[in-house]
Design a protein around this motif. Sequence first.
Motif, short mmCIF file in Angstrom:
data_model
loop_
_atom_site.label_atom_id
_atom_site.label_comp_id
_atom_site.label_asym_id
_atom_site.label_seq_id
_atom_site.Cartn_x
_atom_site.Cartn_y
_atom_site.Cartn_z
N GLN A 1 0.86 -1.20 0.00
CA GLN A 1 0.00 0.00 0.00
C GLN A 1 0.89 1.24 0.00
O GLN A 1 1.84 1.33 0.77
CB GLN A 1 -0.93 0.00 1.21
CG GLN A 1 -2.01 1.08 1.15
CD GLN A 1 -3.01 0.97 2.28
OE1 GLN A 1 -2.68 1.28 3.43
NE2 GLN A 1 -4.22 0.53 1.97
N SER B 1 1.02 5.65 -0.32
CA SER B 1 0.35 6.94 -0.30
C SER B 1 0.92 7.81 -1.41
O SER B 1 2.11 8.08 -1.47
CB SER B 1 0.55 7.61 1.07
OG SER B 1 -0.03 8.90 1.08
N GLU C 1 -0.88 10.95 -2.86
CA GLU C 1 -1.17 12.34 -2.52
C GLU C 1 -2.07 12.33 -1.30
O GLU C 1 -2.41 11.27 -0.76
CB GLU C 1 -1.85 13.02 -3.72
CG GLU C 1 -0.97 13.09 -4.96
CD GLU C 1 -1.74 13.50 -6.19
OE1 GLU C 1 -2.99 13.58 -6.10
OE2 GLU C 1 -1.12 13.70 -7.25
N GLN C 2 -2.47 13.48 -0.85
CA GLN C 2 -3.32 13.56 0.32
C GLN C 2 -4.62 12.79 0.07
O GLN C 2 -5.31 13.02 -0.92
CB GLN C 2 -3.64 15.02 0.66
CG GLN C 2 -4.38 15.19 1.98
CD GLN C 2 -4.58 16.66 2.33
OE1 GLN C 2 -4.24 17.53 1.54
NE2 GLN C 2 -5.11 16.91 3.50
N ASP C 3 -4.90 11.87 0.96
CA ASP C 3 -6.13 11.06 0.92
C ASP C 3 -6.20 10.14 -0.29
O ASP C 3 -7.29 9.64 -0.61
CB ASP C 3 -7.38 11.95 0.95
CG ASP C 3 -7.47 12.78 2.22
OD1 ASP C 3 -6.98 12.28 3.25
OD2 ASP C 3 -8.00 13.90 2.17
N GLN C 4 -5.10 9.90 -0.96
CA GLN C 4 -5.11 8.96 -2.08
C GLN C 4 -4.12 7.84 -1.81
O GLN C 4 -2.93 8.08 -1.63
CB GLN C 4 -4.78 9.63 -3.41
CG GLN C 4 -4.93 8.67 -4.60
CD GLN C 4 -4.76 9.35 -5.92
OE1 GLN C 4 -3.91 10.22 -6.06
NE2 GLN C 4 -5.56 8.97 -6.92
N LEU C 5 -4.64 6.62 -1.76
CA LEU C 5 -3.83 5.44 -1.49
C LEU C 5 -3.92 4.47 -2.66
O LEU C 5 -4.98 4.29 -3.27
CB LEU C 5 -4.29 4.74 -0.21
CG LEU C 5 -4.14 5.50 1.11
CD1 LEU C 5 -4.76 4.70 2.25
CD2 LEU C 5 -2.68 5.78 1.41
N THR D 1 -7.92 4.74 -3.93
CA THR D 1 -8.99 5.33 -3.12
C THR D 1 -9.72 6.45 -3.84
O THR D 1 -10.88 6.72 -3.56
CB THR D 1 -8.42 5.85 -1.79
OG1 THR D 1 -7.34 6.75 -2.07
CG2 THR D 1 -7.92 4.70 -0.92
N LYS D 2 -9.03 7.11 -4.79
CA LYS D 2 -9.68 8.11 -5.64
C LYS D 2 -9.46 7.69 -7.09
O LYS D 2 -8.47 8.06 -7.71
CB LYS D 2 -9.08 9.51 -5.40
CG LYS D 2 -9.47 10.12 -4.07
CD LYS D 2 -8.90 11.53 -3.95
CE LYS D 2 -9.33 12.19 -2.64
NZ LYS D 2 -8.80 13.57 -2.52
#
Length: 374
Positions: free
Chosen positions: A245, A247, A249-253, A290-291
Amino acid sequence: MRLKLILLCLIIITTVGCWDVEEVSNRAFVIGLGLDQASENQIKVVMKLPLLDNLMAPSTVAINDANNTHYLLSSKSTSVLQAISDIQTRANGTLFSSQIKTIVISAALAETGLKPHLDSLTRKTEPPPQALVTLTEQTAEDILGATLIPSTIAPFTVVRFFRSPRTKDQTFPINLWEFKHRIDSLTEEPEEGYLPIIYYDSEQKSYIIKGIGVFHDDRLVGKLSGPQARMFGLFTGRATAATIQVSIEQDQLLTYSNVTAKKQVTATLKDGKVHFLCELKAFGNLGEITKPEFPLSDRRTKQFERATARAIKEQMNAMVSYLQEVNSDVLDLGELLRSRYPKIWEQVDWDVDFPRANVEILVQFSSRRTGIFR
């Protein structure tokens, strides 16, 4: 006629009989064995055995209940040999160890050194060399006596658990013969032992992987966590279905599945220190974002791959640093040096030089599939 009688007598005398055959019902089959540290000077040996009468009982008996078909015997003593002898006096038959599936060792005992205990064990019971060996931070009795859902037999469940293709992310089984070979200081190969750590979850009544115990000589000196164990598997080629897993960018995994790796290692000696250059090529399937992005461009895919390569490199460097800190070469770098660079090997003392060796890791990551239908 006389010749026939002589031949008949010779046949009767020389024919091997069955006088020493022991009936199955008179044997106590050991299917699981555990070693615990009972106290400072005592070892506890635990054995799991089947109740043959219940296993062969009519269908009216609840034979699906593991508690009705198997039982534990244990004994404490100052030596493994004496403890096994004590268990023999309590068993309902002659102990028969060729059916041992799992050997569980407590971490507390492993920290004191395992070679004398395993030597005694193999001389006394002669367990099969392919028996699975595991480590636990609980007690071996906790693992072998576990009540599982569904109701199954602990030693067999441990084997199925570790051998399952679906557990190849952090689970790397090792057999008795290989583990003994690795911790045997009499061998020339500078390999260190490791054991998978198993934990019994009493609430969910199931087993959990808790990482890998690493050894120096025959003593447990450290523990790799789950993520570190994953990096160990990728570096050594044992991981066949790792999950990574990352990361972005912010809030994107990102999550990559079925990750595997191949490596090429070269070694040099500079300024009295061994330098390893480890080039890894890793591959995986993009399983989740996630996005989500549609369409997923080639440029974006390359960005994902570079970020994943950086994450693997960072985690792998941390894993190598920890192994050097506890002086446990479970990565077999010393064996590579001995077999491929004998001139360098002759100039080093690996117990001293492994912790200060320079290990440079380069990672290249590629996506097999992105999960996007075109």
